[in-house]
Design a protein around this motif. Structure first.
Motif, mmCIF file in Angstrom:
data_model
loop_
_atom_site.group_PDB
_atom_site.id
_atom_site.type_symbol
_atom_site.label_atom_id
_atom_site.label_comp_id
_atom_site.label_asym_id
_atom_site.label_seq_id
_atom_site.Cartn_x
_atom_site.Cartn_y
_atom_site.Cartn_z
ATOM 1 N N ILE A 5 55.670 63.035 24.922
ATOM 2 C CA ILE A 5 54.204 63.234 24.883
ATOM 3 C C ILE A 5 54.321 63.769 23.214
ATOM 4 O O ILE A 5 55.053 64.757 22.899
ATOM 5 C CB ILE A 5 53.916 64.583 25.741
ATOM 6 C CG1 ILE A 5 54.242 63.753 27.225
ATOM 7 C CG2 ILE A 5 52.489 64.712 25.515
ATOM 8 C CD1 ILE A 5 54.013 64.689 28.478
ATOM 9 N N ALA A 6 53.171 63.357 22.729
ATOM 10 C CA ALA A 6 53.036 63.796 21.304
ATOM 11 C C ALA A 6 51.619 63.948 21.048
ATOM 12 O O ALA A 6 50.663 63.387 21.665
ATOM 13 C CB ALA A 6 53.653 62.750 20.236
ATOM 14 N N LEU A 7 51.245 64.950 20.194
ATOM 15 C CA LEU A 7 49.853 65.295 19.749
ATOM 16 C C LEU A 7 49.652 64.740 18.249
ATOM 17 O O LEU A 7 50.337 64.879 17.624
ATOM 18 C CB LEU A 7 49.612 66.805 19.784
ATOM 19 C CG LEU A 7 50.077 67.266 21.063
ATOM 20 C CD1 LEU A 7 49.780 68.949 21.050
ATOM 21 C CD2 LEU A 7 49.242 66.818 22.247
ATOM 22 N N LEU A 8 48.423 64.239 18.215
ATOM 23 C CA LEU A 8 48.040 63.773 16.732
ATOM 24 C C LEU A 8 47.303 64.623 16.260
ATOM 25 O O LEU A 8 46.170 65.028 16.873
ATOM 26 C CB LEU A 8 47.361 62.366 17.026
ATOM 27 C CG LEU A 8 46.754 61.742 15.603
ATOM 28 C CD1 LEU A 8 47.785 61.366 14.599
ATOM 29 C CD2 LEU A 8 46.030 60.574 16.090
ATOM 30 N N ALA A 9 47.044 64.975 14.902
ATOM 31 C CA ALA A 9 46.238 66.151 14.247
ATOM 32 C C ALA A 9 45.022 65.516 14.400
ATOM 33 O O ALA A 9 45.010 64.331 14.184
ATOM 34 C CB ALA A 9 46.785 66.213 12.965
ATOM 35 N N VAL A 10 44.205 66.217 14.884
ATOM 36 C CA VAL A 10 43.597 67.492 14.318
ATOM 37 C C VAL A 10 43.089 68.148 15.931
ATOM 38 O O VAL A 10 42.443 67.724 16.379
ATOM 39 C CB VAL A 10 42.473 67.759 13.641
ATOM 40 C CG1 VAL A 10 42.108 69.041 13.428
ATOM 41 C CG2 VAL A 10 42.742 66.904 12.219
ATOM 42 N N GLY A 96 44.251 62.648 18.935
ATOM 43 C CA GLY A 96 44.732 61.813 20.312
ATOM 44 C C GLY A 96 46.125 62.328 20.958
ATOM 45 O O GLY A 96 46.452 63.222 20.088
ATOM 46 N N ILE A 97 46.327 61.913 21.927
ATOM 47 C CA ILE A 97 47.675 62.326 22.694
ATOM 48 C C ILE A 97 48.452 61.087 23.144
ATOM 49 O O ILE A 97 48.133 60.181 23.757
ATOM 50 C CB ILE A 97 47.426 62.886 24.063
ATOM 51 C CG1 ILE A 97 46.552 64.398 23.537
ATOM 52 C CG2 ILE A 97 48.622 63.440 24.531
ATOM 53 C CD1 ILE A 97 46.094 65.103 24.791
ATOM 54 N N TYR A 112 51.498 54.490 23.936
ATOM 55 C CA TYR A 112 50.253 54.432 24.374
ATOM 56 C C TYR A 112 49.428 55.868 23.780
ATOM 57 O O TYR A 112 50.117 56.969 23.901
ATOM 58 C CB TYR A 112 50.058 54.630 25.795
ATOM 59 C CG TYR A 112 50.739 53.336 26.609
ATOM 60 C CD1 TYR A 112 49.952 52.246 26.463
ATOM 61 C CD2 TYR A 112 51.676 53.539 27.393
ATOM 62 C CE1 TYR A 112 50.504 51.033 27.120
ATOM 63 C CE2 TYR A 112 52.265 52.373 27.906
ATOM 64 C CZ TYR A 112 51.608 51.160 27.845
ATOM 65 O OH TYR A 112 52.311 50.119 28.268
ATOM 66 N N GLN A 113 48.087 55.869 23.536
ATOM 67 C CA GLN A 113 47.573 56.951 23.091
ATOM 68 C C GLN A 113 46.050 57.137 23.694
ATOM 69 O O GLN A 113 45.577 56.170 23.670
ATOM 70 C CB GLN A 113 47.213 56.968 21.547
ATOM 71 C CG GLN A 113 46.525 58.174 21.091
ATOM 72 C CD GLN A 113 46.254 58.244 19.548
ATOM 73 O OE1 GLN A 113 45.117 58.292 18.999
ATOM 74 N NE2 GLN A 113 47.325 57.853 18.822
ATOM 75 N N ALA A 114 45.776 58.503 24.078
ATOM 76 C CA ALA A 114 44.477 58.492 24.682
ATOM 77 C C ALA A 114 43.773 59.115 23.393
ATOM 78 O O ALA A 114 44.274 60.108 23.004
ATOM 79 C CB ALA A 114 44.737 59.444 25.878
ATOM 80 N N ASP A 115 42.529 58.726 23.165
ATOM 81 C CA ASP A 115 42.032 58.815 21.726
ATOM 82 C C ASP A 115 41.013 60.043 22.041
ATOM 83 O O ASP A 115 40.702 60.404 23.223
ATOM 84 C CB ASP A 115 41.209 57.771 21.288
ATOM 85 C CG ASP A 115 41.011 57.743 19.679
ATOM 86 O OD1 ASP A 115 41.688 58.267 18.931
ATOM 87 O OD2 ASP A 115 39.959 57.432 19.385
ATOM 88 N N ALA A 116 40.775 60.797 20.897
ATOM 89 C CA ALA A 116 39.740 61.954 20.873
ATOM 90 C C ALA A 116 39.154 61.882 19.466
ATOM 91 O O ALA A 116 39.777 61.999 18.603
ATOM 92 C CB ALA A 116 40.574 63.308 20.934
ATOM 93 N N SER A 117 37.879 61.387 19.662
ATOM 94 C CA SER A 117 37.435 61.301 18.424
ATOM 95 C C SER A 117 36.096 61.780 18.135
ATOM 96 O O SER A 117 35.149 61.519 19.332
ATOM 97 C CB SER A 117 37.456 59.611 17.960
ATOM 98 O OG SER A 117 36.699 59.394 16.758
ATOM 99 N N TYR A 129 44.572 53.021 23.957
ATOM 100 C CA TYR A 129 45.166 51.973 23.368
ATOM 101 C C TYR A 129 46.736 52.015 23.088
ATOM 102 O O TYR A 129 47.043 53.185 23.261
ATOM 103 C CB TYR A 129 44.398 51.655 22.035
ATOM 104 C CG TYR A 129 44.486 52.713 20.905
ATOM 105 C CD1 TYR A 129 45.532 52.670 20.036
ATOM 106 C CD2 TYR A 129 43.532 53.712 20.905
ATOM 107 C CE1 TYR A 129 45.445 53.536 18.949
ATOM 108 C CE2 TYR A 129 43.798 54.805 20.100
ATOM 109 C CZ TYR A 129 44.632 54.744 18.941
ATOM 110 O OH TYR A 129 44.470 55.591 18.102
ATOM 111 N N GLU A 130 47.454 50.989 22.518
ATOM 112 C CA GLU A 130 48.747 51.062 22.402
ATOM 113 C C GLU A 130 48.800 50.994 20.632
ATOM 114 O O GLU A 130 48.371 50.055 20.113
ATOM 115 C CB GLU A 130 49.654 50.029 22.841
ATOM 116 C CG GLU A 130 51.013 49.936 22.769
ATOM 117 C CD GLU A 130 51.804 48.850 23.538
ATOM 118 O OE1 GLU A 130 53.079 48.978 23.388
ATOM 119 O OE2 GLU A 130 51.177 48.258 24.373
ATOM 120 N N MET A 131 49.786 51.961 20.195
ATOM 121 C CA MET A 131 50.004 51.972 18.868
ATOM 122 C C MET A 131 51.346 51.481 18.653
ATOM 123 O O MET A 131 52.396 51.485 19.278
ATOM 124 C CB MET A 131 49.964 53.383 18.133
ATOM 125 C CG MET A 131 48.785 54.118 18.260
ATOM 126 S SD MET A 131 49.049 55.789 17.548
ATOM 127 C CE MET A 131 49.642 55.297 15.985
#
Length: 132
Positions: A5-10, A96-97, A112-117, A129-131
């Motif tokens: 599980i990873a978190l994408l800035a911000v 995103g996560i 896989y990422q769950a976006d937060a925008s 979506y898939e990165m």
């Protein structure tokens, strides 16, 4: 399938002076585990230029140093079956996560990422979506 599980800035604190991260008695009984201790980034890896802890929350910020490419805060533990509960406060931009993902060099992720925008009419809360 196990994944990180990873978190994408911000990410920003949920609220100023928020209570430390805690499980309820019911959550403990159901087998939940904390991914973040509310104090420091123990159990996580990421670029310290972007990731920190403030007021009991993980903070990812690109305000002082804009990103040229995505960077992630990567959890050191892998999970197979899980329910992920989080609170996000996004000041602006894109975040995103990643889940069920694989870490690559330079805190990059594939999976896989769950976006937060927060992009006005083009906001993408919860898009999956898939990165690659």
């Amino acid at each position: 399938m196990k994944g990180l599980i990873a978190l994408l800035a911000v990410f920003l604190p949920v609220s100023a002076g928020a209570q430390p991260n805690r499980l309820t008695a019911e959550e403990r009984k159901e087998g939940y585990v904390l991914l973040f201790n509310g104090k420091d980034l123990k159990g996580w890896e990421g670029d310290p230029a972007y990731w920190s802890v403030k007021d009991g929350a993980i903070v990812g910020s690109t305000h002082r140093q804009p990103l040229k490419t995505s960077t992630f805060l990567v959890g050191k533990r892998a999970f197979s079956d899980f329910i992920l509960k989080i609170d996000i406060r996004l000041l602006s931009g894109n975040s995103g996560i990643q889940f069920r993902s694989t870490a690559g060099p330079g805190w990059q992720m594939t999976g896989y990422q769950a976006d937060a925008s927060d992009a006005g009419p083009k906001s993408a809360w919860g898009n999956l979506y898939e990165m690659n």
